[in-house]
Design a protein around this motif. Structure first.
Motif, PDB file in Angstrom:
ATOM      1  N   LEU A 134       0.831  -1.208   0.000  1.00 10.37           N
ATOM      2  CA  LEU A 134       0.000   0.000   0.000  1.00 10.37           C
ATOM      3  C   LEU A 134       0.863   1.255   0.000  1.00 10.37           C
ATOM      4  CD1 LEU A 134      -2.704  -1.079   2.619  1.00 10.37           C
ATOM      5  CD2 LEU A 134      -3.079  -0.744   0.168  1.00 10.37           C
ATOM      6  N   ALA A 135       1.919   1.235   0.796  1.00 13.48           N
ATOM      7  CA  ALA A 135       2.788   2.406   0.899  1.00 13.48           C
ATOM      8  C   ALA A 135       3.455   2.714  -0.437  1.00 13.48           C
ATOM      9  CB  ALA A 135       3.846   2.169   1.984  1.00 13.48           C
ATOM     10  N   ASN A 136       3.923   1.675  -1.108  1.00 12.23           N
ATOM     11  CA  ASN A 136       4.554   1.878  -2.418  1.00 12.23           C
ATOM     12  C   ASN A 136       3.547   2.427  -3.434  1.00 12.23           C
ATOM     13  OD1 ASN A 136       7.462   0.977  -2.660  1.00 12.23           O
ATOM     14  ND2 ASN A 136       6.615  -0.745  -1.545  1.00 12.23           N
ATOM     15  N   ASP A 137       2.323   1.904  -3.365  1.00 14.23           N
ATOM     16  CA  ASP A 137       1.283   2.364  -4.287  1.00 14.23           C
ATOM     17  C   ASP A 137       0.947   3.827  -4.016  1.00 14.23           C
ATOM     18  OD1 ASP A 137      -1.649   2.805  -5.187  1.00 14.23           O
ATOM     19  OD2 ASP A 137      -1.125   0.899  -6.125  1.00 14.23           O
ATOM     20  N   ILE A 138       0.857   4.186  -2.743  1.00  7.91           N
ATOM     21  CA  ILE A 138       0.539   5.570  -2.373  1.00  7.91           C
ATOM     22  C   ILE A 138       1.634   6.514  -2.846  1.00  7.91           C
ATOM     23  CG2 ILE A 138       0.299   7.149  -0.408  1.00  7.91           C
ATOM     24  CD1 ILE A 138      -1.096   4.827   1.079  1.00  7.91           C
ATOM     25  N   GLU A 139       2.889   6.113  -2.666  1.00  7.34           N
ATOM     26  CA  GLU A 139       4.009   6.952  -3.102  1.00  7.34           C
ATOM     27  C   GLU A 139       3.985   7.150  -4.619  1.00  7.34           C
ATOM     28  OE1 GLU A 139       8.889   7.203  -2.778  1.00  7.34           O
ATOM     29  OE2 GLU A 139       7.832   5.320  -2.392  1.00  7.34           O
ATOM     30  N   THR A 140       3.647   6.060  -5.343  1.00  6.55           N
ATOM     31  CA  THR A 140       3.562   6.162  -6.801  1.00  6.55           C
ATOM     32  C   THR A 140       2.473   7.152  -7.211  1.00  6.55           C
ATOM     33  OG1 THR A 140       4.320   3.880  -7.081  1.00  6.55           O
ATOM     34  CG2 THR A 140       3.164   4.870  -8.930  1.00  6.55           C
ATOM     35  N   GLN A 141       1.340   7.112  -6.505  1.00  9.74           N
ATOM     36  CA  GLN A 141       0.250   8.046  -6.798  1.00  9.74           C
ATOM     37  C   GLN A 141       0.676   9.483  -6.536  1.00  9.74           C
ATOM     38  OE1 GLN A 141      -3.837   6.980  -5.504  1.00  9.74           O
ATOM     39  NE2 GLN A 141      -2.922   5.104  -4.679  1.00  9.74           N
ATOM     40  N   TRP A 142       1.410   9.678  -5.437  1.00  9.82           N
ATOM     41  CA  TRP A 142       1.842  11.034  -5.091  1.00  9.82           C
ATOM     42  C   TRP A 142       2.827  11.606  -6.117  1.00  9.82           C
ATOM     43  CZ3 TRP A 142       2.665  10.285   0.896  1.00  9.82           C
ATOM     44  CH2 TRP A 142       1.423  10.396   1.533  1.00  9.82           C
TER      45      TRP A 142
END
Length: 238
Positions: free
Chosen positions: A43-51
């Motif tokens: 989830l954290a990696n996905d969130i960072e990619t979105q940001w």
């Protein structure tokens, strides 16, 4: 959890946000810490990619978008896959320990057990033997099961974390003993065909293997829990 937070803190998420992701996984019925950490990392990696694409996107919106990618069943598929993986690993450890009993010096004890069971089944006291063995195994399994359960609860209180493999190690033995007792009932209904030499050899081998598996499940693997858990989870510590 601090050790894992250090790893995850390399990303742009703050520690409170990472803690929020752990809480989020628990709210969605992910009980085991090892799977929680894996999902939090995802989830954290996905969130960072979105940001990187949408810097102004809020943490909550990014989190919900990342979660939606798991589909309508949420984390259920991930939980099921993790259970399969850990069950497979447990069976690997069980098989690895069982093979040791067919090598020197353990094979001497294995052959001795096999011979004793064979002559017991071939004797006229087979009914007495089967009943005595059934009662002994049942009582031994109950006592060992109670001890392992107490030990598991104590370990949970010490770490305040729930590891899937640890739960299998301290609870899987009960299922193995059930399998053993189920097959042990076959002794009560031995007929003339089963009392043939080949039938007795098969039954003797079957119960020798089942007794070894029972012993390994209740005694050997739990005693090696620390080693096996550290081998599986680098971040594991008591």
């Amino acid at each position: 959890m601090k050790a894992d937070l250090k790893v995850l803190s390399k990303m742009k998420l703050t520690e409170p946000q990472i803690e929020d992701l752990y809480a989020f996984t628990r709210q969605h019925f992910v009980e085991h810490y090892d799977l929680q950490t894996e999902l939090v990392d995802h989830l954290a990696n996905d969130i960072e990619t979105q940001w990187q694409k949408q810097p102004k996107l809020s943490f909550e919106d990014a989190k919900n978008k990342a979660f939606k990618k798991f589909g309508v069943f949420g984390f259920m598929d991930a939980i099921e896959q993790r259970q399969k993986t850990m069950n497979k690993r447990y069976r690997y450890y069980l098989w690895r320990e069982l093979k040791q009993w067919f090598k020197l010096p353990q094979i001497i004890a294995t052959i001795t057990l096999f011979v004793l069971i064979y002559f017991a089944l071939a004797s006229s006291y087979v009914k007495l033997f089967s009943i005595s063995l059934y009662v002994f195994v049942a009582l031994w399994c109950m006592v060992k099961g109670f001890i392992l359960h107490r030990k598991f609860i104590k370990r949970r209180k010490m770490t305040n974390k729930k590891w899937l493999l640890e739960e299998l190690i301290f609870k899987q033995a009960g299922y193995v003993s059930f399998l053993f007792l189920l097959h042990l009932q076959n002794i009560f209904i031995l007929n003339d065909s089963v009392k043939s030499v080949y039938g007795l050899l098969f039954m003797s081998l079957l119960f020798t293997v089942l007794m070894l598996i029972n012993y390994i499940s209740f005694e050997v693997i739990p005693n090696k829990a620390e080693e096996l858990l550290k081998d599986t989870y680098p971040q594991f510590s008591m």
